[in-house]
Design an enzyme around this catalytic site. Structure first.
Site, mmCIF file in Angstrom:
data_model
loop_
_atom_site.group_PDB
_atom_site.id
_atom_site.type_symbol
_atom_site.label_atom_id
_atom_site.label_comp_id
_atom_site.label_asym_id
_atom_site.label_seq_id
_atom_site.Cartn_x
_atom_site.Cartn_y
_atom_site.Cartn_z
ATOM 1 N N LYS A 52 -37.602 -15.717 37.389
ATOM 2 C CA LYS A 52 -38.021 -16.838 35.340
ATOM 3 C C LYS A 52 -36.413 -17.690 35.739
ATOM 4 O O LYS A 52 -36.331 -18.058 35.761
ATOM 5 C CB LYS A 52 -37.897 -16.140 34.975
ATOM 6 C CG LYS A 52 -40.273 -16.096 35.174
ATOM 7 C CD LYS A 52 -40.290 -15.235 33.514
ATOM 8 C CE LYS A 52 -41.673 -14.733 33.830
ATOM 9 N NZ LYS A 52 -42.692 -14.625 33.555
ATOM 10 N N GLN A 96 -41.572 -10.799 27.708
ATOM 11 C CA GLN A 96 -41.902 -10.477 29.392
ATOM 12 C C GLN A 96 -43.560 -9.704 29.164
ATOM 13 O O GLN A 96 -42.769 -8.806 27.939
ATOM 14 C CB GLN A 96 -40.673 -10.303 30.255
ATOM 15 C CG GLN A 96 -41.432 -9.661 31.208
ATOM 16 C CD GLN A 96 -42.187 -10.580 32.023
ATOM 17 O OE1 GLN A 96 -41.310 -11.940 32.420
ATOM 18 N NE2 GLN A 96 -42.985 -10.260 32.913
ATOM 19 N N ASP A 119 -44.218 -20.148 27.214
ATOM 20 C CA ASP A 119 -45.485 -19.614 27.538
ATOM 21 C C ASP A 119 -47.669 -19.983 27.169
ATOM 22 O O ASP A 119 -48.658 -19.032 27.677
ATOM 23 C CB ASP A 119 -46.027 -17.416 27.453
ATOM 24 C CG ASP A 119 -45.359 -17.369 28.372
ATOM 25 O OD1 ASP A 119 -45.881 -17.712 30.040
ATOM 26 O OD2 ASP A 119 -46.138 -15.566 28.533
#
Ligand code: NAP
Length: 286
Positions: A52, A96, A119
């Protein structure tokens, strides 16, 4: 039968994002900053975060990574998220997952401001999706929609069957398909006669997290099959779909690896750019 190249499509999407970043900077904005937060040293999570960060840099963004030790306390983690929430340089915050079990992941995620929720996992972002309001959408289901659009599948009016109802994938996937006027069936572990339900699908999305659960007996001739599952096995990575068997009957299918996976990161970058654009417009208007 069309094997959908998610890797190629993801590269195209990332190029579009890079152009969007350049255009934003040309308007006088700072380049978007992506704050990834990694707790501990789970090897799979480390690989995901590294990718990422690398791809956000390649798209011209700023890498604002933070690492916290495995034994970080909830209040220390909260302090970091709150700091990132305030920081003007941070366009998007990504925690994460999974987090170590002693941390309350849901309450940490919910401290992310909606405008930085790249997200798409906060309760407020989920509410926006449920209300069909504008907002940042969860990356994996958004990537699946992008794949379907790329293949030219007519979503409107199609019968889409989603296997899985998780908060991360299956749930928002069903809502995104509904938003595009598909008729949606959501299956889960208590669904009766899963093969029969799946055989009704024009578009079949497999997100059960069970290796090679779906073989050709689950698939109508000519259906489009998107496999979200990822499983590391002794034979390499496999999905929720028995690829070689289902390839015989599907009109189009995503492989594992090289299907949905690369699109998830590409959509994270799309969301980060969108968040930065909105923040820039809001600051100019103010
Ligand atoms: P999850 O939280 O474990 O949810 C799995 C869902 O599938 C649940 O709703 C479960 O039903 C349902 N299910 C489980 N076994 C089933 C069965 N035998 N028949 C029908 N439904 C069944 O998993 P997730 O986070 O949604 O992830 C799903 C898969 O996608 C995993 O393999 C994951 O690794 C992968 N994934 C890939 C990406 C990517 O970027 N490609 C991103 C995220 C996840 P219940 O609700 O009844 O328990």
């Amino acid at each position: 039968m069309n094997v959908i190249d998610g890797k190629q499509l993801a590269a195209t999407v990332r190029q579009e994002v890079a152009q969007g970043v350049a255009a934003l900077v040309a308007e006088g904005a700072e380049s978007p900053g992506l704050a990834t937060v990694l707790v501990g040293s789970d090897p799979a999570s480390e690989v995901y975060v590294r990718n990422k960060r690398r791809l956000s840099l390649e798209a011209g963004m700023r890498d604002l990574h933070h690492w916290l030790p495995e034994d970080v306390t909830q209040s220390e983690a909260i302090a970091l998220i709150d700091e990132l929430a305030e920081d003007q340089r941070v366009s998007g915050i990504l925690i994460q997952l999974p987090l170590p079990p002693h941390l309350d992941a849901a309450s940490l995620i919910d401290r992310i401001p909606t405008g930085k929720d790249v997200d798409g996992l906060t309760v407020r972002s989920a509410g926006q999706l449920a209300q069909r309001d504008r907002g940042l959408r969860p990356c994996t289901p958004a990537g699946v929609i992008r794949i379907l659009e790329h293949v030219g599948v007519e979503i409107e009016g199609a019968h889409a069957v989603v296997v899985g109802r998780s908060i991360l994938v299956g749930g928002p996937m069903a809502q995104l398909l509904l938003e595009r006027n598909a008729t949606v069936t959501v299956c889960h572990s208590r669904s009766r006669d899963l093969p029969r339900l799946c055989r009704e699908a024009d578009i079949l999305i497999a997100a059960a997290g069970v290796p090679t659960l779906l073989d050709r007996s689950f698939v109508k001739d000519g259906a489009v099959v998107v496999d979200v599952g990822i499983h590391r096995t002794e034979h390499g990575l496999v999905g929720d779909v028995d690829f070689s068997d289902v390839s015989e009957v599907a009109s189009a299918i995503t492989p594992v690896p090289g299907g949905v996976g690369p699109m998830t990161i590409a959509m994270l970058l799309v969301n980060t750019l969108q968040a930065a654009e909105l923040a820039h417009r809001t600051s100019r208007a103010g």
